[in-house]
Design a protein around this motif. Structure first.
Motif, PDB file in Angstrom:
ATOM      1  N   PRO A  74       9.533  -1.534  -0.862  1.00  0.00           N
ATOM      2  CA  PRO A  74      10.512  -0.668  -1.537  1.00  0.00           C
ATOM      3  C   PRO A  74      11.542  -0.037  -0.608  1.00  0.00           C
ATOM      4  CG  PRO A  74       8.306  -0.243  -2.390  1.00  0.00           C
ATOM      5  CD  PRO A  74       8.147  -1.216  -1.259  1.00  0.00           C
ATOM      6  N   TYR A  75      11.147   0.366   0.608  1.00  0.00           N
ATOM      7  CA  TYR A  75      12.098   1.134   1.420  1.00  0.00           C
ATOM      8  C   TYR A  75      11.879   0.878   2.908  1.00  0.00           C
ATOM      9  CZ  TYR A  75      14.862   5.245   2.876  1.00  0.00           C
ATOM     10  OH  TYR A  75      15.807   6.089   3.427  1.00  0.00           O
ATOM     11  N   VAL A  76      12.972   0.590   3.590  1.00  0.00           N
ATOM     12  CA  VAL A  76      12.990   0.484   5.054  1.00  0.00           C
ATOM     13  C   VAL A  76      14.196   1.290   5.530  1.00  0.00           C
ATOM     14  CG1 VAL A  76      13.298  -1.054   7.038  1.00  0.00           C
ATOM     15  CG2 VAL A  76      11.938  -1.822   5.084  1.00  0.00           C
ATOM     16  N   ALA A  77      14.004   2.081   6.571  1.00  0.00           N
ATOM     17  CA  ALA A  77      15.155   2.829   7.102  1.00  0.00           C
ATOM     18  C   ALA A  77      15.010   2.984   8.603  1.00  0.00           C
ATOM     19  CB  ALA A  77      15.251   4.198   6.432  1.00  0.00           C
TER      20      ALA A  77
ATOM     21  N   VAL B 248      13.131  10.768   5.279  1.00  0.00           N
ATOM     22  CA  VAL B 248      11.708  11.050   5.019  1.00  0.00           C
ATOM     23  C   VAL B 248      11.539  11.554   3.587  1.00  0.00           C
ATOM     24  CG1 VAL B 248       9.749  12.505   5.657  1.00  0.00           C
ATOM     25  CG2 VAL B 248      11.195  11.527   7.437  1.00  0.00           C
ATOM     26  N   GLU B 249      12.404  12.488   3.186  1.00  0.00           N
ATOM     27  CA  GLU B 249      12.321  13.016   1.819  1.00  0.00           C
ATOM     28  C   GLU B 249      12.490  11.879   0.807  1.00  0.00           C
ATOM     29  OE1 GLU B 249      15.292  16.118   1.646  1.00  0.00           O
ATOM     30  OE2 GLU B 249      14.241  17.304   3.150  1.00  0.00           O
TER      31      GLU B 249
ATOM     32  N   ASP C 252       0.835  -1.200   0.000  1.00  0.00           N
ATOM     33  CA  ASP C 252       0.000   0.000   0.000  1.00  0.00           C
ATOM     34  C   ASP C 252       0.873   1.255   0.000  1.00  0.00           C
ATOM     35  OD1 ASP C 252      -2.371  -1.471   0.088  1.00  0.00           O
ATOM     36  OD2 ASP C 252      -2.245  -1.666   2.270  1.00  0.00           O
ATOM     37  N   ASP C 253       0.358   2.305  -0.619  1.00  0.00           N
ATOM     38  CA  ASP C 253       1.167   3.523  -0.815  1.00  0.00           C
ATOM     39  C   ASP C 253       1.157   4.399   0.443  1.00  0.00           C
ATOM     40  OD1 ASP C 253       2.735   5.362  -2.104  1.00  0.00           O
ATOM     41  OD2 ASP C 253       1.037   6.407  -3.038  1.00  0.00           O
TER      42      ASP C 253
ATOM     43  N   GLY D  29       9.648  10.275  -1.887  1.00  0.00           N
ATOM     44  CA  GLY D  29       9.913  10.265  -3.332  1.00  0.00           C
ATOM     45  C   GLY D  29       9.605   8.918  -3.965  1.00  0.00           C
ATOM     46  N   MET D  30       9.207   7.946  -3.143  1.00  0.00           N
ATOM     47  CA  MET D  30       8.895   6.604  -3.661  1.00  0.00           C
ATOM     48  C   MET D  30       7.396   6.328  -3.506  1.00  0.00           C
ATOM     49  SD  MET D  30      11.877   4.388  -1.829  1.00  0.00           S
ATOM     50  CE  MET D  30      13.609   4.771  -1.974  1.00  0.00           C
TER      51      MET D  30
END
Ligand SMILES: Cc1ncc(C[n+]2csc(CCOP(=O)(O)OP(=O)(O)O)c2C)c(N)n1
Ligand code: SF4
Ligand SMILES: [Mg+2]
Length: 328
Positions: free
Chosen positions: A207-210, A224-225, A148-149, A229-230
């Motif tokens: 797509p992204y984990v940080a 966050v930025e 989910d976005d 962007g994804m």
């Protein structure tokens, strides 16, 4: 990584000299156009790392989305101190979910926006570690596997603070909480339990984990930025100190968070589609004792005779992280 191109001129404080930078390189908080998304007047404790982290996260997300942002917020300190009825400290569309369903509410908002053709409006879900790794975990995992976005942000203060410091699945071993007391041979929270939410998020290959801490706010803004962007499911796990629950001085919140990273106890890294892509190196490696000693939740490990055996086990956790994430 743009954050690394910025020249630091105060090596001790690690403060970025914003006045010396081009306007575009300045931190979000240093710009006059910042949105003050979590504005003054809320009722967080002095030195609350969660309030600081949330302010930076939301302001950076507002900037990245040109102010077109909706936040769904789980029950917890962040919700309670910011919205005592009929007041609110939020300056963006903000919805309070239940304790356990913030990821599902955020998903629903994103789906509604999509149905209305409003792909320009983005969604953040956020909550504490209890809301994220415990009661909200099934909703979060569903949000991940459906891709989910939504960017979901966990503010990890390592216990259920809002209800009086009870253990969560993110409470570290040996920490004293109201439900992991120090009694006889039981030195606080047990070893070998709990969940590593960033690694579990990575296992969903989203797509992204940080991960990030409130000790490096520019890095937090950058992540966050990057996440905004994804598209698709993204997860950000922020280490936020809690002076009340951890028993340290309010003015020590940033120092404690920095020590969590510099000991290796809290690895700071990024991962894409299940692979670690970057990790923040430890600048000055310190023994875990330096991190543990200023916090009363670990006071039982020190003194006479103390528990050097337990401190050694915690050091082993830090050493394993350092090796696993290539932190030195
Ligand atoms: C179903 C349900 N159970 C329990 C509660 C009580 N409750 C509200 S917030 C909270 C703890 C929140 O802990 P965390 O998510 O870590 O956030 P923090 O307060 O630490 O920031 C609890 C137990 C609730 N609101 N709903
Ligand atoms: S208890 Fe901790 S998380 Fe809650 S407002 Fe106070 S410092 Fe912040
Ligand atoms: Mg918590």
């Amino acid at each position: 990584m743009p954050a690394e191109r910025i020249k630091y001129y105060q090596a001790g404080s690690m403060v970025v000299g914003n006045r010396l930078l081009d306007p575009e390189q300045r931190t979000v908080q240093a710009r006059t156009g910042r949105s003050n998304t979590l504005t003054s007047g809320h009722r967080a404790c002095q030195g609350c790392g969660e309030a600081l982290g949330a302010r930076y996260v939301l302001d950076a997300a507002m900037r990245a989305t040109d102010g077109r942002l909706v936040a769904a917020n789980a029950t917890g300190c962040l919700e309670v101190f910011s919205t005592p009825f009929p007041e609110t400290a939020w300056q963006l569309p903000w919805i309070h979910s239940l304790f356990g369903n913030a990821p599902a509410v955020a998903t629903g908002v994103a789906a509604a926006l999509k149905a209305k053709g409003r792909d320009d409006v983005r969604v953040i879900g956020q909550g504490g570690d209890g809301g994220t790794v415990d009661i909200g975990f099934a909703c979060l995992s569903g949000m991940f596997e459906r891709n989910d976005d939504v960017l979901f942000v966990c503010y990890d203060n390592e216990a259920y603070m809002n209800t009086g410091v009870q253990r969560s699945g993110a409470t570290p071993p040996a920490a004293r909480t109201m439900t992991t007391q120090v009694l006889d041979d039981h030195p606080g929270n047990v070893f070998g339990q709990g969940k590593n939410a960033p690694l579990i998020a990575m296992a969903h290959e989203i797509p992204y984990v940080a991960t990030a801490t409130i000790a490096d706010l520019r890095d937090l803004e950058f992540k966050v930025e990057r996440a905004m962007g994804m598209r698709g499911a993204r997860y950000l796990h922020v280490f936020v100190s809690c002076p009340l629950g951890w028993g340290h001085a309010a003015h020590d919140s940033i120092r404690i968070a920095r020590l969590a990273k510099e000991t290796g106890l809290f690895p700071v890294f990024e991962a894409e589609h299940g692979q670690v892509t970057a990790s923040s190196k430890i600048r000055r490696q310190v023994p875990v004792e330096e991190y543990l000693r200023p916090q009363r939740r670990f006071a039982h490990l020190f003194g006479d005779p103390g528990r050097p055996d337990i401190v050694a086990l915690i050091q082993a956790i830090a050493d394993r992280n350092i090796e696993r994430f290539g932190l030195v």
